[in-house]
Design an enzyme around this catalytic site. Structure first.
Site: not given
Length: 298
Positions: A152, A176, A244, A247, A270, A279
């Protein structure tokens, strides 16, 4: 802002910060949503107590947000904030049940993530010329690292020298919720990054970020966003050109070349497989295209 009417907001934000270890950016987003909802309760329902908040009030707020022109995605995010808040209050014994049990969020039209075609990435890496300056060198390495790792924007900007591991050709990323993950990096690229960090401008003092400006300052998001937009604009005509998108490109190219979905999930950081499954749709579209082009009866 509305802590006098709703003192429960502040402990919830502290819970997100210290127990859930959410980023400052995420906490501010939660706070803005809760302040906005509190302001609505004060103005439209004369500040009911937290126990008196009902699903009708929440649906009224959703209606107002829709009238203001907010997208379904934005409204859903705000409702997600309320769900977390009321779930926290339920755990704390402040309320018996959440008022969101009967609230239905608006449907979001599913859009496939934009990504750069492999041949366009190849053009970027092989043929696009970067200025022979510190900025040119920085820009090139940033683009290569985005595409090599799928990290990110915030992760790349905050990347420290200590997170590089040239001996194992990998980088440790803090994602995150302060979750660490290790991403393999092409050996040639990690050598270039190690050399880059050793040759930082002399003005750098106490800055441990890998990427710095010519003045030795850490890079800011807008700078990185603009450089990505500039260089992608030279090789692709896709509408969105952002970090992004790189990414998405990283993940899509992995999936298109047979990578395991769980492996891609771990590389992207994730928390759930559902976020990664989008995806697979791009992969299916590629198969359909190949079928249409190659099958005589297509």
């Amino acid at each position: 802002m509305y802590n006098s009417q709703y003192p429960q907001i502040q402990p919830f934000l502290q819970y997100l910060q210290f127990e859930k270890r959410y980023s400052q950016h995420t906490i501010i987003s939660y706070q803005l949503d809760l302040d906005q909802f509190a302001a609505f309760l004060v103005s439209q329902f004369e500040a009911p107590s937290i126990k008196q908040v009902s699903s009708v009030m929440i649906r009224s707020w959703m209606g107002e947000l829709k009238e203001e022109g907010l997208s379904a995605k934005t409204i859903n995010r705000k409702i997600s904030t309320l769900k977390s808040f009321f779930k926290y209050l339920q755990k704390q014994g402040e309320i018996l049940q959440t008022p969101l049990a009967t609230v239905i969020t608006p449907k979001i039209s599913k859009r496939l993530p934009s990504f750069v075609a492999e041949e366009d990435i190849d053009t970027l890496i092989r043929y696009v010329e970067f200025p022979d300056t510190w900025s040119g060198r920085t820009d090139r390495l940033i683009l290569l690292l985005f595409y090599n790792t799928g990290m990110r924007l915030s992760e790349l900007i905050q990347l420290k020298e200590s997170q590089l591991d040239p001996s194992y050709s990998q980088v440790k990323v803090l994602g995150k919720g302060n979750k660490e993950r290790i991403i393999p990096v092409q050996s040639e690229l990690i050598k270039e990054l190690a050399l880059y960090t050793r040759e930082k401008p002399e003005r750098v003092e106490g800055v441990t970020n890998i990427f710095v400006s010519e003045r030795g300052k850490p890079l800011y998001p807008k700078y990185v966003y603009n450089l990505v937009k500039k260089y992608l604009g030279a090789v692709t005509t896709i509408q969105k050109k952002s970090p992004h998108v790189l990414r998405h490109t990283f993940a899509t190219h992995l999936m298109n070349n047979g990578a395991d979905l769980n492996a891609v999930k771990e590389l992207l950081g994730h928390s759930s497989l559902a976020a990664t499954q989008v995806y697979t749709h791009n992969t299916i579209e590629k198969l359909k295209e190949a079928y249409r082009k190659a099958h005589p009866k297509a």
